[in-house]
Design a protein around this motif. Structure first.
Motif, PDB file in Angstrom:
ATOM      1  N   VAL A 123       0.859  -1.186   0.000  1.00 43.66           N
ATOM      2  CA  VAL A 123       0.000   0.000   0.000  1.00 43.66           C
ATOM      3  C   VAL A 123       0.895   1.235   0.000  1.00 43.66           C
ATOM      4  O   VAL A 123       1.764   1.361   0.868  1.00 43.66           O
ATOM      5  CB  VAL A 123      -0.909   0.010   1.257  1.00 43.66           C
ATOM      6  N   PRO A 124       0.737   2.148  -0.993  1.00 41.70           N
ATOM      7  CA  PRO A 124       1.619   3.318  -1.014  1.00 41.70           C
ATOM      8  C   PRO A 124       1.410   4.196   0.227  1.00 41.70           C
ATOM      9  O   PRO A 124       0.291   4.326   0.713  1.00 41.70           O
ATOM     10  CB  PRO A 124       1.196   4.076  -2.279  1.00 41.70           C
ATOM     11  N   THR A 125       2.495   4.744   0.737  1.00 42.38           N
ATOM     12  CA  THR A 125       2.410   5.587   1.939  1.00 42.38           C
ATOM     13  C   THR A 125       2.163   7.033   1.540  1.00 42.38           C
ATOM     14  O   THR A 125       2.956   7.614   0.800  1.00 42.38           O
ATOM     15  CB  THR A 125       3.746   5.529   2.723  1.00 42.38           C
ATOM     16  N   PRO A 126       1.061   7.627   2.030  1.00 40.38           N
ATOM     17  CA  PRO A 126       0.825   9.046   1.720  1.00 40.38           C
ATOM     18  C   PRO A 126       1.728   9.955   2.555  1.00 40.38           C
ATOM     19  O   PRO A 126       2.153   9.581   3.642  1.00 40.38           O
ATOM     20  CB  PRO A 126      -0.651   9.250   2.095  1.00 40.38           C
ATOM     21  N   ILE A 127       2.007  11.120   2.042  1.00 41.34           N
ATOM     22  CA  ILE A 127       2.791  12.122   2.787  1.00 41.34           C
ATOM     23  C   ILE A 127       1.951  13.389   2.888  1.00 41.34           C
ATOM     24  O   ILE A 127       1.441  13.881   1.869  1.00 41.34           O
ATOM     25  CB  ILE A 127       4.120  12.400   2.080  1.00 41.34           C
ATOM     26  N   THR A 128       1.810  13.882   4.120  1.00 41.53           N
ATOM     27  CA  THR A 128       1.004  15.086   4.334  1.00 41.53           C
ATOM     28  C   THR A 128       1.881  16.240   4.792  1.00 41.53           C
ATOM     29  O   THR A 128       2.726  16.065   5.674  1.00 41.53           O
ATOM     30  CB  THR A 128      -0.100  14.822   5.377  1.00 41.53           C
ATOM     31  N   VAL A 129       1.647  17.390   4.171  1.00 39.11           N
ATOM     32  CA  VAL A 129       2.349  18.614   4.567  1.00 39.11           C
ATOM     33  C   VAL A 129       1.322  19.634   5.039  1.00 39.11           C
ATOM     34  O   VAL A 129       0.285  19.817   4.386  1.00 39.11           O
ATOM     35  CB  VAL A 129       3.180  19.182   3.384  1.00 39.11           C
ATOM     36  N   ARG A 130       1.592  20.248   6.173  1.00 38.58           N
ATOM     37  CA  ARG A 130       0.726  21.345   6.670  1.00 38.58           C
ATOM     38  C   ARG A 130       1.409  22.661   6.349  1.00 38.58           C
ATOM     39  O   ARG A 130       2.628  22.804   6.531  1.00 38.58           O
ATOM     40  CB  ARG A 130       0.520  21.202   8.173  1.00 38.58           C
ATOM     41  N   THR A 166      -1.942  16.334   0.922  1.00 41.85           N
ATOM     42  CA  THR A 166      -1.456  14.953   0.981  1.00 41.85           C
ATOM     43  C   THR A 166      -1.151  14.455  -0.426  1.00 41.85           C
ATOM     44  O   THR A 166      -1.972  14.623  -1.338  1.00 41.85           O
ATOM     45  CB  THR A 166      -2.531  14.046   1.634  1.00 41.85           C
ATOM     46  N   VAL A 167       0.018  13.860  -0.611  1.00 42.63           N
ATOM     47  CA  VAL A 167       0.363  13.270  -1.915  1.00 42.63           C
ATOM     48  C   VAL A 167       0.565  11.772  -1.717  1.00 42.63           C
ATOM     49  O   VAL A 167       1.060  11.339  -0.684  1.00 42.63           O
ATOM     50  CB  VAL A 167       1.650  13.894  -2.526  1.00 42.63           C
ATOM     51  N   VAL A 168       0.153  11.008  -2.735  1.00 46.58           N
ATOM     52  CA  VAL A 168       0.338   9.555  -2.664  1.00 46.58           C
ATOM     53  C   VAL A 168       0.565   9.035  -4.087  1.00 46.58           C
ATOM     54  O   VAL A 168      -0.050   9.552  -5.040  1.00 46.58           O
ATOM     55  CB  VAL A 168      -0.887   8.882  -1.978  1.00 46.58           C
ATOM     56  N   ALA A 169       1.447   8.053  -4.227  1.00 46.81           N
ATOM     57  CA  ALA A 169       1.674   7.445  -5.546  1.00 46.81           C
ATOM     58  C   ALA A 169       0.379   6.762  -5.978  1.00 46.81           C
ATOM     59  O   ALA A 169      -0.275   6.093  -5.177  1.00 46.81           O
ATOM     60  CB  ALA A 169       2.805   6.440  -5.449  1.00 46.81           C
TER      61      ALA A 169
END
Ligand SMILES: C[C@@](CO)(OP(=O)(O)O)[C@H](O)COP(=O)(O)OP(=O)(O)OC[C@H]1O[C@@H](n2ccc(N)nc2=O)[C@H](O)[C@@H]1O
Ligand SMILES: Nc1ncnc2c1ncn2[C@@H]1O[C@H](COP(=O)(O)OP(=O)(O)O)[C@@H](O)[C@H]1O
Length: 321
Positions: free
Chosen positions: A5-12, A48-51
């Protein structure tokens, strides 16, 4: 077979207010030289970005219906720019972006720029590009004048189009009430209106920036309140005369001073302390001149990666008119 499962990355990423905004004459390229002092405030967007096999963008939160989900979204411009830099196909970069808006849309608080800055930081991590802060800042400046500040945060002096930044010392935390308007204002239209007003009958210009820098260093909100200034304010008020009433109502409610934020129409009111900000917010809300009223503080840090757990935003304190 084991599926990963691709790991999402969140930026605030924070909103900004311009404490000082001196606008020069129009340049041949259509931009105006600025001398501005930005402060990052505690109203934030989460990006949030995710592949993903299907590339695209979705927007949730307040004012989401006003935000484009196609290539005009400033976050998507960041995707294309970094995809090119990373040797990926900018038309099919294989990434899905979710934006959760907490920054008012088209409010002069750099919400679109904030999302672009957040996307740059998140993709740098997702694609393991290891681009340093300086180069990210340069890429940010290619997307828009306010994007480098959204990346940097804090309090900073901006020159050029606003993209050349030097950090500024701001002692203590300042407390703000933010008055949101019903509809946005277009940044190019506000700059155009200022040019028109200056040609027709001249307008006052804000003074030198140094006294404001001294007030920031002293940390005294009363001193700072006397020095807030925005050359775009007269243009924003000319296009939206009701803002005059909003500015007056905030001061009558107990704020030290009120100012149009950037190109508006959001108004920012500086208060003595956190308690006073809550009281001013309640009273301004009752005056019926704003769509929504919020309290905020600054300076806060620029775009930063947050863990998935903390990406679920706490509801910001707000008072509905
Ligand atoms: C006015 C400010 C103050 O911080 O913020 P906002 O109130 O929009 O948030 C900024 O200068 C906005 O920056 P940003 O929103 O990134 O603008 P850009 O995308 O670079 O430019 C949009 C348009 O605004 C005008 N523009 C912008 C910046 C500048 N220094 N001079 C200009 O004349 C130009 O017409 C330009 O085509
Ligand atoms: N990610 C985004 N968030 C908000 N607005 C965006 C975004 N991308 C593009 N826009 C467009 O930019 C315009 C200006 O929005 P915004 O950046 O919120 O305000 P401002 O330039 O006044 O600070 C909006 O009307 C919207 O059409």
């Amino acid at each position: 077979m084991l599926s990963v499962v691709p790991t999402p990355i969140t930026v605030r990423v924070p909103a900004k207010v311009n404490l000082h905004l001196a606008v020069g004459d129009a340049r041949p390229d259509g931009y105006h030289d600025l001398v501005t002092v930005f402060q990052a405030l505690s109203l934030t967007d989460d990006v949030t970005v995710v592949a993903a096999e299907e590339s695209g963008i979705e927007v949730r939160g307040e004012g989401a219906d006003l935000v484009p989900t196609g290539p005009e979204n400033l976050a998507w411009k960041a995707v294309r720019l970094l995809a090119e830099r990373a040797g990926k196909d900018p038309d099919e970069p294989g990434v899905w972006i979710s934006i959760n808006k907490g920054i008012p849309v088209a409010g002069g608080m750099a919400g679109g720029s904030a999302d672009a800055a957040a996307a740059l930081l998140a993709l740098n991590q997702l694609w393991k590009l290891e681009i340093g802060r300086d180069e990210l800042g340069e890429l940010a400046g290619e997307i828009g004048s306010d994007v480098p500040f959204s990346l940097q945060g804090g309090t900073a002096l901006g020159t050029g189009r606003g993209e050349r930044l030097v950090p500024v010392l701001a002692r203590h935390t300042f407390h703000w009430v933010i008055g949101l308007a019903k509809d946005g204002l277009s940044t190019p239209e506000v700059f155009g209106e200022l040019d028109r007003l200056r040609t027709d009958n001249g307008t006052n210009r804000v003074g030198e920036v140094e006294p404001l820098l001294e007030a920031l260093a002293s940390g005294d909100p009363r001193q700072l309140a006397l020095l807030l200034g925005n050359d775009l304010q007269s243009a924003a008020v000319s296009l939206r005369p009701v803002l005059r009433r909003t500015l007056r109502a905030g001061v009558q409610a107990g704020a030290l001073a009120g100012i149009v934020s950037g190109s508006g129409p959001t108004c920012a009111f500086l208060c003595t302390d956190a308690d006073s900000a809550v009281r001013v917010a309640a009273e301004l809300s009752g005056a019926g001149v704003c769509r929504t009223v919020r309290v905020a503080h600054g300076p806060v840090p620029g775009a930063k990666i947050v863990s998935e757990e903390s990406a679920h935003r706490p509801t910001p304190p707000q008072v509905h008119a």
